[in-house]
Design a protein around this motif. Structure first.
Motif, PDB file in Angstrom:
ATOM      1  N   LEU A 225       0.007  -2.089   7.935  1.00 46.18           N
ATOM      2  CA  LEU A 225      -1.296  -2.020   7.287  1.00 46.18           C
ATOM      3  C   LEU A 225      -1.194  -2.050   5.770  1.00 46.18           C
ATOM      4  O   LEU A 225      -2.199  -2.030   5.084  1.00 46.18           O
ATOM      5  CB  LEU A 225      -2.034  -0.740   7.716  1.00 46.18           C
ATOM      6  CG  LEU A 225      -2.422  -0.646   9.189  1.00 46.18           C
ATOM      7  CD1 LEU A 225      -2.975   0.747   9.485  1.00 46.18           C
ATOM      8  CD2 LEU A 225      -3.434  -1.709   9.560  1.00 46.18           C
ATOM      9  N   GLY A 226       0.025  -2.096   5.235  1.00 49.19           N
ATOM     10  CA  GLY A 226       0.213  -2.018   3.798  1.00 49.19           C
ATOM     11  C   GLY A 226      -0.293  -3.243   3.052  1.00 49.19           C
ATOM     12  O   GLY A 226      -0.252  -4.370   3.552  1.00 49.19           O
ATOM     13  N   ALA A 227      -0.783  -3.019   1.836  1.00 50.19           N
ATOM     14  CA  ALA A 227      -1.264  -4.103   0.980  1.00 50.19           C
ATOM     15  C   ALA A 227      -0.091  -4.711   0.216  1.00 50.19           C
ATOM     16  O   ALA A 227       0.768  -3.999  -0.288  1.00 50.19           O
ATOM     17  CB  ALA A 227      -2.320  -3.576   0.018  1.00 50.19           C
ATOM     18  N   CYS A 228      -0.076  -6.026   0.112  1.00 56.49           N
ATOM     19  CA  CYS A 228       1.038  -6.757  -0.473  1.00 56.49           C
ATOM     20  C   CYS A 228       0.587  -7.421  -1.772  1.00 56.49           C
ATOM     21  O   CYS A 228      -0.383  -8.180  -1.775  1.00 56.49           O
ATOM     22  CB  CYS A 228       1.511  -7.809   0.523  1.00 56.49           C
ATOM     23  SG  CYS A 228       3.050  -8.623   0.088  1.00 56.49           S
ATOM     24  N   GLY A 229       1.284  -7.134  -2.888  1.00 53.48           N
ATOM     25  CA  GLY A 229       0.803  -7.616  -4.165  1.00 53.48           C
ATOM     26  C   GLY A 229       1.890  -8.107  -5.091  1.00 53.48           C
ATOM     27  O   GLY A 229       3.050  -8.305  -4.708  1.00 53.48           O
ATOM     28  N   ILE A 230       1.494  -8.276  -6.365  1.00 56.45           N
ATOM     29  CA  ILE A 230       2.371  -8.827  -7.388  1.00 56.45           C
ATOM     30  C   ILE A 230       2.114  -8.103  -8.707  1.00 56.45           C
ATOM     31  O   ILE A 230       0.958  -7.852  -9.068  1.00 56.45           O
ATOM     32  CB  ILE A 230       2.139 -10.347  -7.534  1.00 56.45           C
ATOM     33  CG1 ILE A 230       2.964 -10.952  -8.666  1.00 56.45           C
ATOM     34  CG2 ILE A 230       0.671 -10.668  -7.729  1.00 56.45           C
ATOM     35  CD1 ILE A 230       2.856 -12.478  -8.746  1.00 56.45           C
ATOM     36  N   ALA A 231       3.188  -7.730  -9.392  1.00 47.48           N
ATOM     37  CA  ALA A 231       3.098  -7.114 -10.719  1.00 47.48           C
ATOM     38  C   ALA A 231       3.577  -8.149 -11.732  1.00 47.48           C
ATOM     39  O   ALA A 231       4.739  -8.555 -11.704  1.00 47.48           O
ATOM     40  CB  ALA A 231       3.980  -5.868 -10.785  1.00 47.48           C
TER      41      ALA A 231
ATOM     42  N   ASP B 268      -2.805  -9.508  -1.512  1.00 44.97           N
ATOM     43  CA  ASP B 268      -3.893  -8.541  -1.521  1.00 44.97           C
ATOM     44  C   ASP B 268      -4.319  -8.098  -2.916  1.00 44.97           C
ATOM     45  O   ASP B 268      -5.488  -7.801  -3.137  1.00 44.97           O
ATOM     46  CB  ASP B 268      -3.493  -7.295  -0.712  1.00 44.97           C
ATOM     47  CG  ASP B 268      -3.288  -7.607   0.756  1.00 44.97           C
ATOM     48  OD1 ASP B 268      -4.231  -8.116   1.381  1.00 44.97           O
ATOM     49  OD2 ASP B 268      -2.181  -7.370   1.267  1.00 44.97           O
ATOM     50  N   PHE B 269      -3.375  -8.024  -3.861  1.00 44.51           N
ATOM     51  CA  PHE B 269      -3.728  -7.500  -5.178  1.00 44.51           C
ATOM     52  C   PHE B 269      -2.714  -7.946  -6.220  1.00 44.51           C
ATOM     53  O   PHE B 269      -1.618  -8.400  -5.911  1.00 44.51           O
ATOM     54  CB  PHE B 269      -3.835  -5.968  -5.152  1.00 44.51           C
ATOM     55  CG  PHE B 269      -2.515  -5.257  -4.965  1.00 44.51           C
ATOM     56  CD1 PHE B 269      -1.812  -4.757  -6.057  1.00 44.51           C
ATOM     57  CD2 PHE B 269      -1.974  -5.069  -3.698  1.00 44.51           C
ATOM     58  CE1 PHE B 269      -0.600  -4.113  -5.891  1.00 44.51           C
ATOM     59  CE2 PHE B 269      -0.756  -4.425  -3.525  1.00 44.51           C
ATOM     60  CZ  PHE B 269      -0.066  -3.946  -4.619  1.00 44.51           C
ATOM     61  N   TRP B 270      -3.122  -7.794  -7.491  1.00 50.91           N
ATOM     62  CA  TRP B 270      -2.230  -8.039  -8.617  1.00 50.91           C
ATOM     63  C   TRP B 270      -2.537  -7.024  -9.706  1.00 50.91           C
ATOM     64  O   TRP B 270      -3.626  -6.454  -9.750  1.00 50.91           O
ATOM     65  CB  TRP B 270      -2.378  -9.471  -9.155  1.00 50.91           C
ATOM     66  CG  TRP B 270      -3.706  -9.779  -9.794  1.00 50.91           C
ATOM     67  CD1 TRP B 270      -4.904  -9.960  -9.148  1.00 50.91           C
ATOM     68  CD2 TRP B 270      -3.975  -9.940 -11.184  1.00 50.91           C
ATOM     69  NE1 TRP B 270      -5.907 -10.226 -10.045  1.00 50.91           N
ATOM     70  CE2 TRP B 270      -5.364 -10.227 -11.313  1.00 50.91           C
ATOM     71  CE3 TRP B 270      -3.192  -9.884 -12.340  1.00 50.91           C
ATOM     72  CZ2 TRP B 270      -5.974 -10.444 -12.547  1.00 50.91           C
ATOM     73  CZ3 TRP B 270      -3.794 -10.114 -13.564  1.00 50.91           C
ATOM     74  CH2 TRP B 270      -5.169 -10.400 -13.662  1.00 50.91           C
TER      75      TRP B 270
END
Length: 438
Positions: free
Chosen positions: A121-127, A147-149
């Motif tokens: 269920l974890g959100a996968c993103g980029i920094a 999912d997010f940045w």
């Protein structure tokens, strides 16, 4: 001196403090999961009348509830060595908590919540800050389906033609500064706390930006009243503006590998100026917890208003990455399970990358192998609600010593999206892992 929230160069140069990966051989003890699995969900406060969890993380309330079973946890750890001392100490602490947990559940006042799993269920993103300069890069990001940045800033640095940019950006309050109150008044669904307040990170080159908010004494001194009041103000304004918003803790660099639970007394006297500074504070988050727990943030204290604890990890192998994550799972288990009066929280690995990589085309396949094993573990962990790959190229990713290993190159490369706005080889692989295509 006010911290600079604008990010270009992200990491310390080679002469900067050593980041040490967690000790080998740590594992989440199966005996801990076995005991927890024996506690009925209906006997634990935080579940409603039909047994649905109220646990909050990066995706808000869980759409479904999955109780972590001993078999699942044993399977997740089947390839990992078990430390009997870790198991015994955690089991003893949990046993001491069981009576108080049941008592609190009986009168309905406990902050602890039912044992649920974030697995899959974890959100996968980029920094990254590469997206600050390329509209094409944002179009690529939106197409990748992540999912997010986030960009070490409270807002996107520009407008984009792709509409997904605004509702996928996660703002950060970088350090103590005069604009914090204004930046906290955001309707963003999530708000991240200070960036690496446990690390002295001056610019890697003349004219560069500060790398860590721990370069400044007001943020580094974890037990000071000033930082506690600043945090209280940030969180109060954010929750007033966005009552359902998710509060993410300050982000730990954790160069000591202690999961920010080490000694911290000297940190409160550090000047943090050139020639007179502590390289890092081994127990910054532990100290911060004790400091802000005495203050009120809405209907709870200013520690338990936090939904997600975030940390960073840079290592050479996926095994070291997994061990570092396990160290955080072991160290903060009372917060992760909502025991002993702590609210239930999850973990977010907000910066990670493979140290030593110098080419995003990944000719030897080692970065893709690193990603595959790391993301597999992060997805399977019942405590990890999100993660974001550190995505920078050789122009901004200065290498540094890790565990005594001196880097072979002065610069590393980890970009998922390049400066031309195109997905790299490792970027395509990461997106496929996050989507579950491979």
């Amino acid at each position: 001196m006010a911290p600079c929230p604008n990010r270009t160069n992200r990491l310390p140069a080679a002469q900067s403090p050593v980041r040490v990966p967690a000790a080998q051989g740590r594992a989440r003890p199966p005996t801990l999961a076995l005991l927890l699995a024996s506690i009925p969900a209906c006997a634990v406060a935080g579940a409603d009348s039909v047994g649905n969890s109220t646990a909050v993380g990066l995706r808000g309330s869980l759409p479904t509830v999955t109780t972590a079973t001993a078999a699942e946890t044993q399977s997740a750890n089947s390839d990992m060595p078990l430390s009997s001392s870790d198991s015994n100490s955690n089991l003893a602490a949990l046993s001491n908590s069981t009576l108080s947990l049941a008592s609190a559940a009986a009168d309905g006042q406990a902050r602890a919540q039912s044992v649920t799993s974030w697995a899959n269920l974890g959100a996968c993103g980029i920094a990254t800050n590469i997206l600050d300069f390329t509209d094409q890069g944002m179009r690529t990001f939106c197409h990748m389906g992540l999912d997010f940045w986030w960009n070490w800033n409270s807002v996107p640095k520009r407008s984009y033609s792709s509409p997904c940019y605004s509702n996928t950006h996660v703002p950060m309050i970088w350090g103590i500064g005069g604009l914090n109150a204004q930046q906290a008044a955001t309707h963003a669904s999530r708000l991240m706390g200070y960036n690496e307040p446990d690390l002295y990170g001056p610019p890697a080159y003349p004219g560069g930006d500060y790398l860590s908010s721990g370069s400044f004494a007001p943020t580094f001194q974890c037990g000071a009243d000033a930082i506690a009041r600043d945090w209280q103000n940030i969180v109060t304004i954010y929750k007033r503006t966005n009552p359902n918003g998710v509060v993410v803790s300050p982000a730990m660099a954790d160069p000591s590998g202690s999961a920010s639970s080490g000694a911290y007394e000297a940190c409160n006297h550090a000047a943090q100026v050139p020639g007179n500074y502590m390289a890092y504070c081994p127990g910054w988050l532990k100290c911060f917890k004790e400091n802000v727990k005495r203050l009120q943030c809405g209907d709870t204290n200013c520690w338990d208003v936090i939904d997600v604890i975030q940390f960073h990890a840079y290592v050479y192998t996926p095994e070291d990455l997994i061990n570092a994550v396990m160290k955080w799972e072991d160290t903060w288990f009372e917060d992760l399970f909502g025991l002993n009066g702590n609210s239930k929280k999850s973990l977010w690995l907000t910066e990670f990358a493979r140290a030593g990589a110098v080419d995003s085309t990944d000719p030897d396949g080692k970065t893709r192998e690193f990603m595959s094993k790391a993301v597999k573990y992060l997805k399977a962990s019942p405590h990890i609600s999100g993660w974001s790959w550190f995505s920078q190229d050789v122009s901004t990713f200065a290498s540094f010593v890790i565990g005594g290993v001196v880097p072979e190159s002065s610069r590393w490369s980890s970009e998922l999206i390049n400066q031309q706005g195109r997905a790299t080889v490792i970027g395509e692989h990461y997106a496929s892992l996050c989507r579950g295509d491979i």
